[in-house]
Design a protein around this motif. Structure first.
Motif, PDB file in Angstrom:
ATOM      1  N   GLU A  87       3.861  -5.101 -36.334  1.00 19.71           N
ATOM      2  CA  GLU A  87       3.891  -6.509 -35.906  1.00 19.71           C
ATOM      3  C   GLU A  87       4.600  -7.372 -36.949  1.00 19.71           C
ATOM      4  OE1 GLU A  87       2.914  -7.762 -32.955  1.00 19.71           O
ATOM      5  OE2 GLU A  87       2.631  -5.654 -32.394  1.00 19.71           O
ATOM      6  N   ASN A 138       2.359 -17.518 -40.814  1.00 22.45           N
ATOM      7  CA  ASN A 138       2.347 -16.801 -39.545  1.00 22.45           C
ATOM      8  C   ASN A 138       2.147 -15.300 -39.742  1.00 22.45           C
ATOM      9  OD1 ASN A 138       2.962 -18.534 -36.942  1.00 22.45           O
ATOM     10  ND2 ASN A 138       3.885 -19.549 -38.711  1.00 22.45           N
ATOM     11  N   ALA A 142       7.904  -9.706 -36.383  1.00 29.97           N
ATOM     12  CA  ALA A 142       7.842 -11.146 -36.699  1.00 29.97           C
ATOM     13  C   ALA A 142       8.825 -11.504 -37.807  1.00 29.97           C
ATOM     14  CB  ALA A 142       6.418 -11.523 -37.100  1.00 29.97           C
ATOM     15  N   ALA A 198       7.508 -17.005 -34.645  1.00 25.88           N
ATOM     16  CA  ALA A 198       6.882 -15.761 -35.107  1.00 25.88           C
ATOM     17  C   ALA A 198       6.646 -14.788 -33.958  1.00 25.88           C
ATOM     18  CB  ALA A 198       5.570 -16.080 -35.815  1.00 25.88           C
ATOM     19  N   GLY A 199       6.370 -15.319 -32.779  1.00 27.01           N
ATOM     20  CA  GLY A 199       6.125 -14.466 -31.618  1.00 27.01           C
ATOM     21  C   GLY A 199       7.011 -14.870 -30.466  1.00 27.01           C
ATOM     22  N   ASP A 238       2.967 -19.060 -32.440  1.00 33.39           N
ATOM     23  CA  ASP A 238       3.637 -19.604 -33.623  1.00 33.39           C
ATOM     24  C   ASP A 238       2.978 -20.937 -33.928  1.00 33.39           C
ATOM     25  OD1 ASP A 238       6.451 -19.497 -35.305  1.00 33.39           O
ATOM     26  OD2 ASP A 238       5.822 -21.539 -34.864  1.00 33.39           O
TER      27      ASP A 238
END
Lengths: 436, 436
Positions: free
Chosen positions: B100, B210, B104, B114-115, B130
């Motif tokens: 992950e 984040n 990111a 971030a996502g 985010d």
């Protein structure tokens, strides 16, 4: 035009020519002669100096004027704020330091060294009068703004150390304890403050450090705070910056071009306080270090975050519709209650719910590492300039503390109030009208 | 070309149309339907996205490559560094978090959220992926560099939590206690680290925040540090930055174009450690939080300051003469001893006194407020990348600690060592070779 100093030595001769004291000799202040070889020059090449203090260099602001710089000045990117306690009992020493601070502030805002010798020239046997870390850096829109705390007028024991008690502004009382205050005394209050704002943090830090150094023996730094990102703008049309909740902040801020609003809400007027005529044209600065529980905030649904604030997270429009700068419609009803919730931040601090009051905000985001629990020690370092803290700041803070849904995610860890004297005229020192 | 997301809503319809859950409903995760009105779009207008990760945008660096970004990358202005402890006992959860983090990090370095949902779109009833404070900010040359601490391989009780003990690099031992170490355990060590460098501190902070958020439940932030001004450059010809002693720092730094020197002094080679083949192409990161007693330093004569360092304060030339990049002449005699004093910093850390070793520095100035004594809590957050800490860092630190005249003005308050895996190939996750 001011003479620009010659740049630093590009090529140095070997230094140990017998002219130079050994370090031991230098340390005890004895022996040796001045070594001038290769040491012509003072502050650095690359550190620009404007032609004069009202020049055209957009990175240089003027210390002198009707109001202090750093209030309506377009908000710079970075902050170093410092509060000081006065340690001398001598009014003369205090005034002398303010004179020295004035000279140094004027130099620093021009991108010059703190003192006339600079960081690298002068006698080897004495410390330089500038610490050097800003050599080569441009003025960076540095502003230095000075304030006087309640303790300057009457200290904690009620003593009038400097013969100023009868000139204390009636509104300059320590801020009351608000609900949710968890204040750290080492981050609160102070007899004096300096707000240094600049686009380069090294320039802001350099200014505070050198002013603290000049004040050594007269003041002691009580606390200081860096801010890395501005959260308010005073410039019409500029993109509204975001706080660490991820929302635009200070949408309703007073901007530099709103002269009438500034007179009404920011500058102390001639009839405001008969004992404090020296403060006319100045302001009050309310300071709050607001820790945000950002890890908890980040787990709230988008809809909840928006209802806490009363605005959309993306565009920043009120939940009642429109664009960022649309007025909220507090009467609009939705299916489950007002569209702008009763406990939303925007509703509680809006002028229409605060007797028409507006404030001028200059806050900054901060992160001071992390806590023992693994959360960021982060939040908003709130700085607001107001004409009347009793009317404009304290009621708003109380309304927030009692009713604002956002309070669940805030913890107030520092607090202070300062009276900010008006601008300094050429030849005068900062706050001179208070002492004369 | 990647699809650029549509910009944020410029005009919002009123939100309470019956489609929207009340906050209470939202908070308990029930009720309400998705409200899509005006919420098309994700990350912000103004947040640029490069065409691809090896594109031409000079503000976007590539996560993927032979080596991790943020080592030889031209040093950005600001830093947020975070160390984490792993709280899970599950290797699968650890690996999943690294996957992950990889996704990111790639997004964040491109100036993206971030996502994939971003800070403002998606279901109102769920938190955004985010946090939003970087909406509208450009990529800002963000680099994210990941490291593994000794505790990832064997924890404090000697337990091999993740089956990695037999792959622990022999050199990855906690740094020894050095003279003048006054370490704060809450500013030292850690199982994992992330170095975020960017030209905008809000972008660096946003990235760390984040990534910490993504890691919640798997890691806990142990400590974090902001740096406001770089003190080293990896770019040939760039002006050498200054530390808070006011001196140029890192003049001898290895630069990005010195391929042979990087291979010799920075990158772990294929024969360095038979148990740690996964680290080939990586490096070791030595971290030291160095408080400077700057108020005391500032009272030293210029000549003494220059002899402590061994260079001039202005141009940065060795005291034996020449220009900044001239080699010091350690044999040159003056009237009172060597021109380059025996205890000068430059002499003690020079490659010729350290078996030819060089290091790659990426340190930053920091100010974390002030101490109870009224001094700035300030100094140098030292970051150095080396191929072999036992040979390159520890002896140099010992020589400094024992003999360096500058030590009188330093206090070491944090310390850590990390193994920094090589670059991540597309489709792999950060450090994958360690786990496979």
């Amino acid at each position: 035009m001011r003479a620009r100093r010659t740049p630093d030595d590009e090529t140095d001769e070997p230094r140990s020519t017998g002219l130079r004291p050994s370090r031991r000799a230098a340390l005890v202040g004895g022996g040796g002669l001045l070594a001038g070889v290769g040491l012509a020059g003072g502050f650095a090449a690359g550190r620009a100096v404007a032609d004069d203090s009202t020049g055209d260099d957009p990175t240089v602001f003027d210390l002198h004027g009707t109001h202090q710089p750093g209030i309506v000045t377009p908000v710079q990117d970075r902050l170093h704020f410092a509060a000081f306690d006065v340690t001398t009992e001598s009014r003369d020493e205090l005034v002398e330091m303010l004179r020295e601070w004035t000279k140094a502030a004027d130099r620093l805002m021009h991108g010059d060294s703190a003192g006339p010798i600079g960081p690298t020239s002068g006698d080897y046997r004495t410390p330089p009068d500038d610490t050097g870390e800003a050599i080569g850096l441009p003025p960076s829109r540095l502003t230095l703004t000075f304030g006087f705390g309640p303790g300057l007028f009457t200290d904690a024991d009620g003593v009038d150390r400097f013969g100023l008690a009868d000139r204390r502004p009636a509104l300059l009382e320590p801020l009351p304890h608000f609900p949710e205050d968890a204040l750290d005394p080492e981050r609160s209050n102070g007899d004096l403050c300096i707000q240094a704002c600049a686009d380069d943090p090294q320039v802001a830090v350099h200014a505070i450090r050198n002013l603290a150094r000049i004040g050594f023996g007269t003041v002691r730094m009580r606390w200081s705070q860096l801010g890395f990102g501005k959260t308010s703008s005073t410039t019409t049309g500029e993109e509204t910056p975001r706080n660490l909740f991820g929302f635009k902040d200070g949408t309703m801020n007073i901007t530099a071009d709103e002269d009438a609003e500034l007179d009404e809400h920011v500058w102390v007027g001639p009839d405001d306080d008969p004992d404090a005529g020296w403060l006319v044209g100045g302001s009050y600065l309310a300071v709050r270090r607001i820790n945000m529980r950002i890890e908890t905030w980040d787990r709230q649904p988008l809809g909840a975050q928006e209802e806490f604030i009363g605005r959309t997270k993306g565009g920043g429009a009120p939940l009642s519709g429109g664009t960022e700068h649309s007025q909220p419609d507090f009467d609009m009803k939705g299916s489950t209650g007002p569209v702008m919730p009763e406990d939303s931040h925007v509703r509680l601090v809006h002028p229409s719910h605060n007797g028409g009051s507006r404030i001028l905000r200059r806050g900054y985001n901060f992160v001071d590492g992390s806590t023992a629990l693994g959360d960021l020690d982060a939040g908003l370092f709130f700085l607001a300039y107001v004409r009347d803290p009793d009317r404009q700041f304290i009621p708003m803070q109380n309304a927030m503390a009692k009713n604002d849904a956002m309070m669940e995610y805030l913890k107030f860890t520092g607090s202070a109030l300062f009276a900010v004297p008006p601008g300094t005229r050429k030849g005068e020192y900062i706050g001179q009208a208070l002492f004369t």
